[in-house]
Design a protein around this motif. Structure first.
Motif, mmCIF file in Angstrom:
data_model
loop_
_atom_site.group_PDB
_atom_site.id
_atom_site.type_symbol
_atom_site.label_atom_id
_atom_site.label_comp_id
_atom_site.label_asym_id
_atom_site.label_seq_id
_atom_site.Cartn_x
_atom_site.Cartn_y
_atom_site.Cartn_z
ATOM 1 N N GLY A 41 -17.490 22.649 -43.286
ATOM 2 C CA GLY A 41 -16.534 21.555 -43.197
ATOM 3 C C GLY A 41 -16.146 21.157 -41.795
ATOM 4 N N LYS A 42 -16.771 21.780 -40.810
ATOM 5 C CA LYS A 42 -16.431 21.472 -39.419
ATOM 6 C C LYS A 42 -17.654 20.970 -38.670
ATOM 7 N N GLU A 43 -17.402 20.314 -37.564
ATOM 8 C CA GLU A 43 -18.496 19.857 -36.735
ATOM 9 C C GLU A 43 -19.079 21.016 -35.927
ATOM 10 N N ARG A 44 -20.305 20.842 -35.540
ATOM 11 C CA ARG A 44 -20.949 21.833 -34.685
ATOM 12 C C ARG A 44 -20.259 21.872 -33.325
ATOM 13 N N GLU A 45 -20.065 23.070 -32.799
ATOM 14 C CA GLU A 45 -19.437 23.201 -31.490
ATOM 15 C C GLU A 45 -20.272 24.103 -30.595
ATOM 16 N N ALA A 46 -20.216 23.816 -29.317
ATOM 17 C CA ALA A 46 -20.896 24.651 -28.337
ATOM 18 C C ALA A 46 -20.105 25.926 -28.126
ATOM 19 N N VAL A 47 -20.816 27.038 -28.032
ATOM 20 C CA VAL A 47 -20.169 28.334 -27.860
ATOM 21 C C VAL A 47 -20.383 28.869 -26.451
ATOM 22 N N SER A 48 -21.633 28.880 -26.025
ATOM 23 C CA SER A 48 -21.942 29.470 -24.728
ATOM 24 C C SER A 48 -23.274 28.936 -24.243
ATOM 25 N N ALA A 68 -20.795 37.109 -24.542
ATOM 26 C CA ALA A 68 -21.555 37.101 -23.294
ATOM 27 C C ALA A 68 -23.028 36.897 -23.599
ATOM 28 N N MET A 69 -23.695 36.157 -22.726
ATOM 29 C CA MET A 69 -25.120 35.897 -22.905
ATOM 30 C C MET A 69 -25.922 36.668 -21.875
ATOM 31 N N SER A 70 -27.158 36.986 -22.256
ATOM 32 C CA SER A 70 -28.069 37.652 -21.327
ATOM 33 C C SER A 70 -29.497 37.275 -21.694
ATOM 34 N N ARG A 71 -30.398 37.538 -20.777
ATOM 35 C CA ARG A 71 -31.814 37.225 -20.989
ATOM 36 C C ARG A 71 -32.675 38.467 -20.862
ATOM 37 N N ASP A 72 -33.766 38.463 -21.629
ATOM 38 C CA ASP A 72 -34.840 39.434 -21.433
ATOM 39 C C ASP A 72 -36.121 38.618 -21.402
ATOM 40 N N ASN A 73 -36.521 38.238 -20.203
ATOM 41 C CA ASN A 73 -37.678 37.353 -20.078
ATOM 42 C C ASN A 73 -38.961 38.013 -20.551
ATOM 43 N N ALA A 74 -39.056 39.309 -20.422
ATOM 44 C CA ALA A 74 -40.251 40.016 -20.895
ATOM 45 C C ALA A 74 -40.418 39.875 -22.400
ATOM 46 N N LYS A 75 -39.303 39.759 -23.101
ATOM 47 C CA LYS A 75 -39.342 39.594 -24.561
ATOM 48 C C LYS A 75 -39.177 38.130 -24.967
ATOM 49 N N ASN A 76 -39.057 37.254 -23.955
ATOM 50 C CA ASN A 76 -38.883 35.832 -24.232
ATOM 51 C C ASN A 76 -37.693 35.608 -25.175
ATOM 52 N N THR A 77 -36.637 36.316 -24.885
ATOM 53 C CA THR A 77 -35.467 36.336 -25.775
ATOM 54 C C THR A 77 -34.178 36.210 -24.973
ATOM 55 N N VAL A 78 -33.232 35.493 -25.567
ATOM 56 C CA VAL A 78 -31.885 35.389 -25.026
ATOM 57 C C VAL A 78 -30.933 35.950 -26.069
ATOM 58 N N TYR A 79 -29.905 36.635 -25.606
ATOM 59 C CA TYR A 79 -28.969 37.285 -26.515
ATOM 60 C C TYR A 79 -27.567 36.695 -26.377
ATOM 61 N N LEU A 80 -26.842 36.757 -27.470
ATOM 62 C CA LEU A 80 -25.418 36.445 -27.464
ATOM 63 C C LEU A 80 -24.693 37.670 -28.007
ATOM 64 N N GLN A 81 -24.041 38.393 -27.119
ATOM 65 C CA GLN A 81 -23.255 39.551 -27.521
ATOM 66 C C GLN A 81 -21.866 39.080 -27.891
ATOM 67 N N MET A 82 -21.463 39.361 -29.098
ATOM 68 C CA MET A 82 -20.157 38.923 -29.592
ATOM 69 C C MET A 82 -19.315 40.142 -29.924
ATOM 70 N N ASP A 83 -18.215 40.282 -29.245
ATOM 71 C CA ASP A 83 -17.312 41.406 -29.454
ATOM 72 C C ASP A 83 -15.983 40.923 -30.018
ATOM 73 N N THR A 84 -15.250 41.863 -30.568
ATOM 74 C CA THR A 84 -13.923 41.583 -31.124
ATOM 75 C C THR A 84 -13.965 40.339 -32.007
ATOM 76 N N LEU A 85 -14.870 40.353 -32.950
ATOM 77 C CA LEU A 85 -15.058 39.191 -33.810
ATOM 78 C C LEU A 85 -13.831 38.941 -34.667
ATOM 79 N N LYS A 86 -13.586 37.661 -34.908
ATOM 80 C CA LYS A 86 -12.441 37.223 -35.703
ATOM 81 C C LYS A 86 -12.934 36.426 -36.900
#
Length: 118
Positions: A41-48, A68-86
């Motif tokens: 029911g909500k619009e898409r929003e940018a997170v990070s 927090a975001m991070s990269r692992d170029n060797a794995k061609n992957t980007v991560y989004l670490q999400m803590d204290t989820l609500k």
């Protein structure tokens, strides 16, 4: 050319999750990567977002201090670490790639569901 988002799930408030965004057919290291989310029911929003050079990582107010975001170029992957989820973090999370801040996001992943509930 494909982006695949993964790592979502059902977790309790206060928990952590790490989402992954993996590319095939192109090298993520040359792209800015953004995470977006859309709740029912909500619009898409940018997170990070993380730039290709990792010179900047921006977070929306709702994510600051928790995500927090991070990269692992060797794995061609980007991560989004999400803590204290609500519970209000519950949404489908999408990753996307753009060549620079001057261009639009041109590649999108299929989304991964994150549900935060007790």
């Amino acid at each position: 050319v494909q982006l695949q988002a993964s790592g979502g799930g059902l977790v309790r408030p206060g928990s952590s999750l790490r989402l992954s965004c993996t590319a095939s057919g192109f090298a993520l290291e040359y792209f800015d990567i953004g995470w977006f989310r859309q709740a029912p029911g909500k619009e898409r929003e940018a997170v990070s977002c993380i730039s290709s050079s990792e010179s900047s990582t921006s977070n929306t107010d709702s994510a600051k201090g928790r995500f927090a975001m991070s990269r692992d170029n060797a794995k061609n992957t980007v991560y989004l670490q999400m803590d204290t989820l609500k519970p209000e973090d519950t949404a489908v999370y999408y990753c996307a790639a753009r060549r620079s801040e001057m261009t639009k996001y041109e590649y999108w992943g299929q989304g991964t569901q994150v549900t935060v509930s007790s």
